[in-house]
Motif scaffolding. Structure first.
Motif, PDB file in Angstrom:
ATOM      1  N   ASN A 134      -2.142   5.887   6.535  1.00 13.18           N
ATOM      2  CA  ASN A 134      -1.381   4.789   5.906  1.00 13.18           C
ATOM      3  C   ASN A 134      -1.949   3.400   6.203  1.00 13.18           C
ATOM      4  O   ASN A 134      -1.349   2.385   5.868  1.00 13.18           O
ATOM      5  CB  ASN A 134       0.095   4.849   6.313  1.00 13.18           C
ATOM      6  CG  ASN A 134       0.986   4.108   5.334  1.00 13.18           C
ATOM      7  OD1 ASN A 134       0.875   4.313   4.122  1.00 13.18           O
ATOM      8  ND2 ASN A 134       1.831   3.223   5.820  1.00 13.18           N
TER       9      ASN A 134
ATOM     10  N   GLY B 241      -4.786   2.041   5.017  1.00 12.01           N
ATOM     11  CA  GLY B 241      -5.383   1.410   3.824  1.00 12.01           C
ATOM     12  C   GLY B 241      -6.835   1.811   3.572  1.00 12.01           C
ATOM     13  O   GLY B 241      -7.525   1.154   2.793  1.00 12.01           O
ATOM     14  N   LYS B 242      -7.289   2.905   4.175  1.00 14.86           N
ATOM     15  CA  LYS B 242      -8.691   3.320   4.042  1.00 14.86           C
ATOM     16  C   LYS B 242      -9.050   3.703   2.605  1.00 14.86           C
ATOM     17  O   LYS B 242     -10.063   3.248   2.067  1.00 14.86           O
ATOM     18  CB  LYS B 242      -8.980   4.510   4.980  1.00 14.86           C
ATOM     19  CG  LYS B 242      -8.702   4.211   6.439  1.00 14.86           C
ATOM     20  CD  LYS B 242      -8.933   5.408   7.330  1.00 14.86           C
ATOM     21  CE  LYS B 242      -7.993   6.563   7.081  1.00 14.86           C
ATOM     22  NZ  LYS B 242      -6.567   6.253   7.377  1.00 14.86           N
ATOM     23  N   SER B 243      -8.218   4.553   1.985  1.00 13.18           N
ATOM     24  CA  SER B 243      -8.531   5.004   0.622  1.00 13.18           C
ATOM     25  C   SER B 243      -8.393   3.849  -0.359  1.00 13.18           C
ATOM     26  O   SER B 243      -9.159   3.755  -1.332  1.00 13.18           O
ATOM     27  CB  SER B 243      -7.591   6.138   0.206  1.00 13.18           C
ATOM     28  OG  SER B 243      -7.716   7.198   1.106  1.00 13.18           O
ATOM     29  N   THR B 244      -7.451   2.958  -0.077  1.00  9.23           N
ATOM     30  CA  THR B 244      -7.270   1.777  -0.937  1.00  9.23           C
ATOM     31  C   THR B 244      -8.538   0.929  -0.894  1.00  9.23           C
ATOM     32  O   THR B 244      -9.036   0.474  -1.931  1.00  9.23           O
ATOM     33  CB  THR B 244      -6.061   0.954  -0.447  1.00  9.23           C
ATOM     34  OG1 THR B 244      -4.940   1.824  -0.339  1.00  9.23           O
ATOM     35  CG2 THR B 244      -5.741  -0.180  -1.394  1.00  9.23           C
TER      36      THR B 244
ATOM     37  N   GLN C 225      -3.118   3.846  -6.009  1.00 15.23           N
ATOM     38  CA  GLN C 225      -2.253   4.521  -5.023  1.00 15.23           C
ATOM     39  C   GLN C 225      -2.795   5.922  -4.771  1.00 15.23           C
ATOM     40  O   GLN C 225      -3.034   6.668  -5.720  1.00 15.23           O
ATOM     41  CB  GLN C 225      -0.811   4.625  -5.561  1.00 15.23           C
ATOM     42  CG  GLN C 225       0.022   3.379  -5.378  1.00 15.23           C
ATOM     43  CD  GLN C 225       0.302   3.037  -3.904  1.00 15.23           C
ATOM     44  OE1 GLN C 225       0.294   3.897  -3.027  1.00 15.23           O
ATOM     45  NE2 GLN C 225       0.528   1.762  -3.639  1.00 15.23           N
TER      46      GLN C 225
ATOM     47  N   THR D  73      -5.059  11.287   2.518  1.00 15.32           N
ATOM     48  CA  THR D  73      -6.371  11.923   2.315  1.00 15.32           C
ATOM     49  C   THR D  73      -6.466  13.203   3.152  1.00 15.32           C
ATOM     50  O   THR D  73      -6.487  13.144   4.381  1.00 15.32           O
ATOM     51  CB  THR D  73      -7.485  10.942   2.742  1.00 15.32           C
ATOM     52  OG1 THR D  73      -7.258   9.708   2.048  1.00 15.32           O
ATOM     53  CG2 THR D  73      -8.860  11.476   2.407  1.00 15.32           C
TER      54      THR D  73
ATOM     55  N   GLY E 253      -6.598   9.827   8.135  1.00 22.08           N
ATOM     56  CA  GLY E 253      -6.111   9.368   9.434  1.00 22.08           C
ATOM     57  C   GLY E 253      -5.030  10.217  10.060  1.00 22.08           C
ATOM     58  O   GLY E 253      -4.581   9.933  11.157  1.00 22.08           O
TER      59      GLY E 253
ATOM     60  N   LYS F 256      -3.292  -5.633   5.521  1.00 21.93           N
ATOM     61  CA  LYS F 256      -1.957  -5.885   4.939  1.00 21.93           C
ATOM     62  C   LYS F 256      -1.419  -7.257   5.329  1.00 21.93           C
ATOM     63  O   LYS F 256      -0.209  -7.432   5.527  1.00 21.93           O
ATOM     64  CB  LYS F 256      -0.950  -4.767   5.288  1.00 21.93           C
ATOM     65  CG  LYS F 256      -1.465  -3.344   4.974  1.00 21.93           C
ATOM     66  CD  LYS F 256      -0.374  -2.304   4.972  1.00 21.93           C
ATOM     67  CE  LYS F 256      -0.935  -0.900   4.820  1.00 21.93           C
ATOM     68  NZ  LYS F 256       0.077   0.156   4.775  1.00 21.93           N
TER      69      LYS F 256
ATOM     70  N   ASP G 173      -0.921  -9.605   3.551  1.00 21.97           N
ATOM     71  CA  ASP G 173      -0.021 -10.129   2.507  1.00 21.97           C
ATOM     72  C   ASP G 173       1.438  -9.809   2.809  1.00 21.97           C
ATOM     73  O   ASP G 173       2.339 -10.400   2.209  1.00 21.97           O
ATOM     74  CB  ASP G 173      -0.422  -9.515   1.149  1.00 21.97           C
ATOM     75  CG  ASP G 173      -0.378  -7.991   1.189  1.00 21.97           C
ATOM     76  OD1 ASP G 173       0.574  -7.410   0.687  1.00 21.97           O
ATOM     77  OD2 ASP G 173      -1.301  -7.382   1.777  1.00 21.97           O
TER      78      ASP G 173
ATOM     79  N   MET H 289      -5.871  -5.862   0.961  1.00 22.32           N
ATOM     80  CA  MET H 289      -6.452  -5.201  -0.216  1.00 22.32           C
ATOM     81  C   MET H 289      -5.772  -5.722  -1.484  1.00 22.32           C
ATOM     82  O   MET H 289      -6.396  -5.828  -2.519  1.00 22.32           O
ATOM     83  CB  MET H 289      -6.275  -3.675  -0.132  1.00 22.32           C
ATOM     84  CG  MET H 289      -6.837  -3.046   1.116  1.00 22.32           C
ATOM     85  SD  MET H 289      -8.565  -3.458   1.407  1.00 22.32           S
ATOM     86  CE  MET H 289      -8.645  -3.321   3.171  1.00 22.32           C
TER      87      MET H 289
HETATM   88  N1  LIG Z   1       0.836  -4.618   0.967  1.00 18.02           N
HETATM   89  C1  LIG Z   1      -0.295  -3.952   1.173  1.00 18.02           C
HETATM   90  N2  LIG Z   1      -0.323  -2.610   1.048  1.00 18.02           N
HETATM   91  C2  LIG Z   1      -1.503  -1.979   1.271  1.00 18.02           C
HETATM   92  C3  LIG Z   1      -2.697  -2.663   1.604  1.00 18.02           C
HETATM   93  N3  LIG Z   1      -3.676  -1.745   1.770  1.00 18.02           N
HETATM   94  C4  LIG Z   1      -3.118  -0.544   1.540  1.00 18.02           C
HETATM   95  N4  LIG Z   1      -1.809  -0.680   1.235  1.00 18.02           N
HETATM   96  C5  LIG Z   1      -0.839   0.389   0.945  1.00 18.02           C
HETATM   97  O1  LIG Z   1      -0.706   1.213   2.093  1.00 18.02           O
HETATM   98  C6  LIG Z   1      -0.452   2.573   1.712  1.00 18.02           C
HETATM   99  C7  LIG Z   1      -1.460   3.507   2.366  1.00 18.02           C
HETATM  100  O2  LIG Z   1      -2.769   3.213   1.862  1.00 18.02           O
HETATM  101  P1  LIG Z   1      -3.931   4.307   1.859  1.00 18.02           P
HETATM  102  O3  LIG Z   1      -5.166   3.608   1.441  1.00 18.02           O
HETATM  103  O4  LIG Z   1      -3.542   5.509   1.081  1.00 18.02           O
HETATM  104  O5  LIG Z   1      -3.985   4.695   3.418  1.00 18.02           O
HETATM  105  P2  LIG Z   1      -5.041   5.628   4.170  1.00 18.02           P
HETATM  106  O6  LIG Z   1      -5.529   4.871   5.337  1.00 18.02           O
HETATM  107  O7  LIG Z   1      -6.057   6.135   3.222  1.00 18.02           O
HETATM  108  O8  LIG Z   1      -4.094   6.808   4.688  1.00 18.02           O
HETATM  109  P3  LIG Z   1      -4.482   8.375   4.948  1.00 18.02           P
HETATM  110  O9  LIG Z   1      -5.245   8.892   3.778  1.00 18.02           O
HETATM  111  O10 LIG Z   1      -3.136   9.051   5.099  1.00 18.02           O
HETATM  112  O11 LIG Z   1      -5.287   8.415   6.215  1.00 18.02           O
HETATM  113  C8  LIG Z   1      -0.527   2.595   0.173  1.00 18.02           C
HETATM  114  O12 LIG Z   1       0.786   2.508  -0.320  1.00 18.02           O
HETATM  115  C9  LIG Z   1      -1.293   1.320  -0.168  1.00 18.02           C
HETATM  116  O13 LIG Z   1      -0.981   0.805  -1.437  1.00 18.02           O
HETATM  117  C10 LIG Z   1      -2.645  -4.098   1.711  1.00 18.02           C
HETATM  118  O14 LIG Z   1      -3.620  -4.804   2.022  1.00 18.02           O
HETATM  119  N5  LIG Z   1      -1.410  -4.682   1.494  1.00 18.02           N
END
Ligand SMILES: Nc1nc2c(ncn2[C@@H]2O[C@H](COP(=O)(O)OP(=O)(O)OP(=O)(O)O)[C@@H](O)[C@H]2O)c(=O)[nH]1
Ligand SMILES: [Mg+2]
Length: 187
Positions: free
Chosen positions: A28, A30-33, A45, A49, A71, A128, A130, A169
């Motif tokens: 959660n 923000g890696k995939s984002t 969205q 992962t 993660g 994050k 923002d 992001m």
């Molecule tokens: N407000 C905000 N939300 C963000 C930002 N970056 C990511 N998110 C949100 O955070 C949530 C998790 O983002 P992912 O990119 O899926 O997280 P991850 O690190 O890939 O998580 P895993 O795959 O579970 O390891 C999603 O709802 C995104 O939209 C950001 O900079 N600001």
């Protein structure tokens, strides 16, 4: 088109490099984002992962093969398996998740103290920004206990290069600087 032309010139004068990059951090964060923003230029969205995803992209004169390793607890076991083959690390932290910040700190410290070769640069993204309630940069350095790690190895040769970048992001800020810094510190 213009950028491709520039990269070709850089390639011929020897500035074009390849690097393998590991994108890690708690679930959660923000890696995939980040990866889809870099690769496709848009916010997507993603479900959590489940297994490693790799994408190739050219940024700051370097072609990165980026591995998003996920993660959640099971995925974290893979991080160490990728270490011997990589040239740079991005560690993403949800800087609004105060409940899990100590868990993030433990994982980050584990990576910095691991068998990861000392010449591998680590960019930490405090993500994050923002959102309300996000740690500020100084607060994040304190809570992650990063004062020592962030001393540049120009001053302290025992340190690996490690730098914190505050990112969002959503507004696409901060991560460009992280990539420029990583490209500059690749060995
Ligand atoms: N407000 C905000 N939300 C963000 C930002 N970056 C990511 N998110 C949100 O955070 C949530 C998790 O983002 P992912 O990119 O899926 O997280 P991850 O690190 O890939 O998580 P895993 O795959 O579970 O390891 C999603 O709802 C995104 O939209 C950001 O900079 N600001
Ligand atoms: Mg993911």
């Amino acid at each position: 088109m213009f950028m491709n032309w520039i990269w070709e010139i850089l390639y011929y004068i020897g500035f074009y490099r390849r690097a393998k990059l590991m994108i890690i951090g708690l679930d959660n964060a923000g890696k995939s984002t980040l990866l889809s923003l870099l690769k496709h230029g848009k916010l997507v969205q993603h479900p959590p992962t489940p297994r490693p995803v790799s994408e190739e992209m050219t940024l700051a004169g370097t072609t990165f093969t980026a591995y998003d390793l996920g993660g959640h607890q099971m995925a974290r076991r893979l991080w160490r398996e990728y270490m011997p083959a990589i040239n740079a690390v991005i560690f993403v932290i949800d800087a609004t998740d105060k409940e899990r910040i100590l868990e993030a700190r433990a994982e980050l410290k584990g990576i910095l103290a691991s068998e990861l070769p000392p010449e591998i640069p680590v960019a930490i993204l405090g993500n994050k920004t923002d959102k309300s309630g996000c740690y500020g940069m100084e607060e994040l350095i304190q809570v992650l206990d990063l004062q020592q790690e962030l001393i540049s190895n120009q001053e302290n040769t025992s340190n690996r290069e490690c730098k914190l970048f505050m990112t969002t992001m959503v507004y696409r800020q901060g991560y460009g600087d992280a990539f420029r810094w990583l490209a500059k510190h690749l060995k």
